[in-house]
Design an enzyme around this catalytic site. Structure first.
Site, PDB file in Angstrom:
ATOM      1  N   ASP A   1     -66.888 124.570  36.561  1.00  0.00           N
ATOM      2  CA  ASP A   1     -67.754 123.419  36.261  1.00  0.00           C
ATOM      3  C   ASP A   1     -67.209 122.044  36.672  1.00  0.00           C
ATOM      4  O   ASP A   1     -66.036 121.755  36.450  1.00  0.00           O
ATOM      5  CB  ASP A   1     -67.957 123.290  34.743  1.00  0.00           C
ATOM      6  CG  ASP A   1     -68.262 124.580  34.053  1.00  0.00           C
ATOM      7  OD1 ASP A   1     -68.481 125.584  34.725  1.00  0.00           O
ATOM      8  OD2 ASP A   1     -68.262 124.577  32.810  1.00  0.00           O
TER       9      ASP A   1
ATOM     10  N   GLU B   1     -74.638 126.359  27.517  1.00  0.00           N
ATOM     11  CA  GLU B   1     -73.377 125.661  27.682  1.00  0.00           C
ATOM     12  C   GLU B   1     -73.672 124.351  28.401  1.00  0.00           C
ATOM     13  O   GLU B   1     -74.771 124.137  28.912  1.00  0.00           O
ATOM     14  CB  GLU B   1     -72.402 126.457  28.563  1.00  0.00           C
ATOM     15  CG  GLU B   1     -72.434 127.947  28.371  1.00  0.00           C
ATOM     16  CD  GLU B   1     -71.501 128.720  29.303  1.00  0.00           C
ATOM     17  OE1 GLU B   1     -70.592 129.360  28.767  1.00  0.00           O
ATOM     18  OE2 GLU B   1     -71.686 128.711  30.538  1.00  0.00           O
TER      19      GLU B   1
HETATM   20  C1  FRU Z   1     -69.400 127.092  31.792  1.00  0.00           C
HETATM   21  C2  FRU Z   1     -68.181 127.349  30.933  1.00  0.00           C
HETATM   22  C3  FRU Z   1     -68.097 126.281  29.864  1.00  0.00           C
HETATM   23  C4  FRU Z   1     -66.648 126.250  29.540  1.00  0.00           C
HETATM   24  C5  FRU Z   1     -66.031 126.499  30.886  1.00  0.00           C
HETATM   25  C6  FRU Z   1     -64.729 127.229  30.845  1.00  0.00           C
HETATM   26  O1  FRU Z   1     -69.315 127.553  33.067  1.00  0.00           O
HETATM   27  O2  FRU Z   1     -68.276 128.616  30.356  1.00  0.00           O
HETATM   28  O3  FRU Z   1     -68.922 126.550  28.770  1.00  0.00           O
HETATM   29  O4  FRU Z   1     -66.273 125.035  28.987  1.00  0.00           O
HETATM   30  O5  FRU Z   1     -66.960 127.240  31.642  1.00  0.00           O
HETATM   31  O6  FRU Z   1     -64.110 127.261  32.084  1.00  0.00           O
END
Ligand code: FRU
Length: 679
Positions: free
Chosen positions: A213, A388
């Site tokens: 992300d 998320e």
């Molecule tokens: C989304 C996620 C988020 C988390 C991150 C961990 O892609 O699952 O929710 O913070 O990746 O790398």
């Protein structure tokens, strides 16, 4: 899929580690590199070590990576149940430190490597609960000149009951845990630096290792910051930390050192960054406002919200000593996005109770103390498990002068429109406390590879744009065949809303367009002759003008009475990626079933459809192709399809096809893009 199972999948990865974990200093003494193919010089007991060093993972084991050369100790012989010891011959301690690469299980008492002096253990280390070996070292300066032995021991028989060891050295300069700087320095010397055949040239990629992300997008002092989920240890998910890059034009990026590391077993998960103009947090020192990162701390069975701050334009970061600032004792509470809500004169946070598919709204005066305001959800696509990385912002409606509406965006780890992970959004109102959706959820992108988009904070009002970018990948198929890096970001996109159709049934649609800065990469517009080819597809003129596989192709598909028409790019021997209009479902699609390497995951090959309304009988496409990416912007940003592709050849051939002679491809042009990495 629950976060737990999602993360299990992330750990079950095949790592293509081409950048080695090697480190060679002239002064180092190699005690053992396990490259001889034998255990000569070691005495072995038990059955865990086998007859000779391993050469990687053993049957039934996840992928093992991060070791040097081909040989290593791996006590997973016959699984975790096997036990034994390997004891080295005697050597003299001649340097201040002994360092080694270590992986495997974390059982201090029963599993590890120890330093024996006069037969007594004086130093010990156990595994990191990872199959990716990392550096560990002991300060042994007290023992200079003494005779010593090493003993690798495995008395553990349960889960993670094995240890991996390689490259044991005596050194005066102990390597850092992941030795990222060393690996980067090596990679920067390579001929392929940022230029491997599948490396996008107009999209952001990390130099090496795994990225997911985008995080902490913020504009400050003339720089656009891009932080991102990063694994400093390798090319698959793990050790999540914040990587960092800056740009002055949203197009050319400068890679900067790791910003916020994993520490004490707490990973730095996704979050945001704001400029605290009023120094409400008190983190500011001096005249200029601090940058404050609000991120999720993941570890010890729960997820909490933490702060870190920087007073030097994001170059160095301090974690707040009062962390966490928000802890509700929940293992799935993550990805805060914070903004200044001027009307209520306070900070507002949106953060997700991921497994409940609920977004929680909080408020704070100082970024340190938060009170809950309200909740939204579960909502959106039914029976899909999680949400998320939420974002919330206000957007202008481009065809209703003066009108603005709020958009709440959230991401689902699986089950989205094109399969796997994807993003949905709601349009509605936010009064500073509560978000109310005024229409059903819509999809952000109809491709398979656009996830966790998040928008820039603090873009000056004189600019006024809302800009975001997303992770150009899908959790389901994220182990893409690239090395020594994995993943890229989408092109930054400007956001607005458009009301359509007018009248009683109007809804608002998110409009995404590449930021205008992106056009500066164009080498000029070349008209292409695509005069209505009927089936079979014919090569269009002038693709020879392409010097690299990063370009913008624009065309207007006018199907006439034909069922379909479209364009094929990257056409080679039995290989192409097709972008077309299909009348039956009324869609524009990207078909990547023959796009090249599609076999690395069973869910990768496929066709991804975006519903379109023809305008004056036509669909206008702006297609950005960048070696291993394709983004199709339809009817001036009304829908987007973002897909990764992994062509096996560098062919530039572009073909056009039309179902019958009434179909036309009009105003077709090509623009070669300059690389953002060269010069
Ligand atoms: C989304 C996620 C988020 C988390 C991150 C961990 O892609 O699952 O929710 O913070 O990746 O790398």
């Amino acid at each position: 899929m629950t976060l737990f199972s999602l993360f299990n999948i992330r750990i079950l990865v095949v790592s293509l580690t081409l950048v080695s974990n090697a480190r060679v200093l002239a002064d180092d003494i190699v005690l053992e590199d396990f490259e001889s193919g034998t255990y000569e010089g070691w005495s072995i007991t038990g059955d865990a070590f086998g007859d000779a060093p391993a050469t990687g993972a053993l049957p039934g084991q996840m992928s093992v990576s991060g070791f040097r050369g081909t040989g290593l100790v791996n006590t997973f012989r016959n699984g975790d149940a096997s036990v034994g010891t390997a004891t080295s011959s005697e050597f003299t301690i001649e340097r201040s430190n002994i360092a080694f690469l270590i992986g495997g299980g974390p059982h201090k008492e029963n599993l590890g490597i120890e330093l024996l002096i006069d037969g007594e253990p004086e130093r010990a280390a156990t595994g990191p609960e990872s199959e990716e070996l990392e550096w560990s070292s002991w300060d042994v300066s007290d023992f200079t000149g003494r005779q010593a032995r090493l003993r690798i021991f495995d008395r553990a028989t349960g889960g993670w009951g094995h240890i991996n060891v390689d490259h044991i050295i005596q050194t005066n300069v102990p390597p850092k845990r992941f030795d990222l700087e060393f690996k980067l320095a090596e990679y920067r010397k390579s001929a392929d630096y940022l230029n491997e055949p599948l490396r996008p040239q107009a999209h952001f990629t990390p130099e090496i290792n795994w990225m997911n992300d985008p995080n902490g997008l913020v504009f400050h002092d003339g720089e656009y910051h891009l932080f991102y989920q990063y694994n400093p240890a390798g090319n698959s998910w793990g050790h999540m930390s914040w990587g960092h890059a800056v740009s002055t034009d949203l197009t050319h990026w400068e890679h900067l050192p790791l910003a916020i590391p994993e520490e004490d077993g707490i990973m730095a998960f996704s979050g945001c960054c704001i400029v605290d103009h009023r120094n409400t947090s008190g983190f500011g020192s001096g005249q200029r406002p601090p940058m404050v990162a609000v991120y999720t701390g993941h570890g010890r069975g729960k997820q909490v919200q933490n702060l870190a701050y920087s007073n030097d334009n994001g170059r160095t970061w301090t974690k707040y000593s009062g962390n966490p600032v928000l802890d509700i004792n929940n293992p799935d509470f993550r990805d805060p996005k914070v903004f200044w809500h001027a009307a209520s004169n306070r900070w507002v946070m949106v953060v997700s109770l991921a497994n409940e598919k609920v977004i929680v709204f909080y408020a704070s005066d100082d970024l340190k103390n938060w009170k809950e305001l309200s909740r939204f959800g579960p909502a959106g696509t039914k029976n899909k498990p999680n949400w998320e990385c939420p974002d919330l912002f206000e957007l202008p409606v481009e065809n209703e002068t003066g009108k603005k509406l709020w958009v709440l965006e959230a991401d689902m780890g699986s089950g989205s429109i094109a399969g796997g992970s994807g993003s949905e959004y709601f349009v509605g109102h936010f009064d500073g406390t509560t978000f109310t959706a005024t229409q059903d959820a819509k999809w952000v992108d109809y491709g398979r590879d656009f996830y966790a988009p998040v928008s820039w904070s603090d873009i000056p009002e004189t600019d006024g744009r809302r800009i975001w970018l997303g992770w150009f990948n899908n959790w389901e198929t994220c182990l893409v065949p690239t090395s020594p890096w994995r993943s890229c970001m989408s092109v930054p996109r400007t956001l607005t809303l458009r009301k359509q159709p007018s009248g009683d049934n109007a809804t608002y649609t998110l409009i995404q367009r590449p930021v205008q800065e992106f056009r500066k990469l164009s080498n000029g517009v070349i008209p292409l002759n695509t005069t209505a080819a009927a089936w079979p597809p014919v090569a269009v003129s002038k693709p020879a003008e392409l010097t690299d596989m990063n370009f913008i192709l624009e065309t207007t598909l006018q199907p006439g009475s034909a069922r379909s028409c479209g364009i094929r790019i990257r056409t080679g021997e039995d290989e192409y990626t097709e972008v077309g209009y299909d009348r039956e479902p009324g869609v524009v699609y990207v078909d990547r079933r023959k796009s090249g390497n599609v076999d690395f995951h069973p869910a990768f090959a496929g066709r991804h459809d975006a519903p379109v309304q023809l305008i004056d009988g036509a669909a206008k496409l702006s297609i950005i192709v960048d070696r291993s990416t394709i983004e199709v912007f339809i009817n001036d940003g009304e829908a987007v399809i973002s897909d990764r592709i992994f062509p096996t050849s560098q062919t530039a051939v572009i073909e056009a096809f039309a179902g019958d002679i009434s179909a036309k491809l009009r105003n077709t042009t090509l623009q070669q893009l300059k690389s953002i990495w060269k010069n």
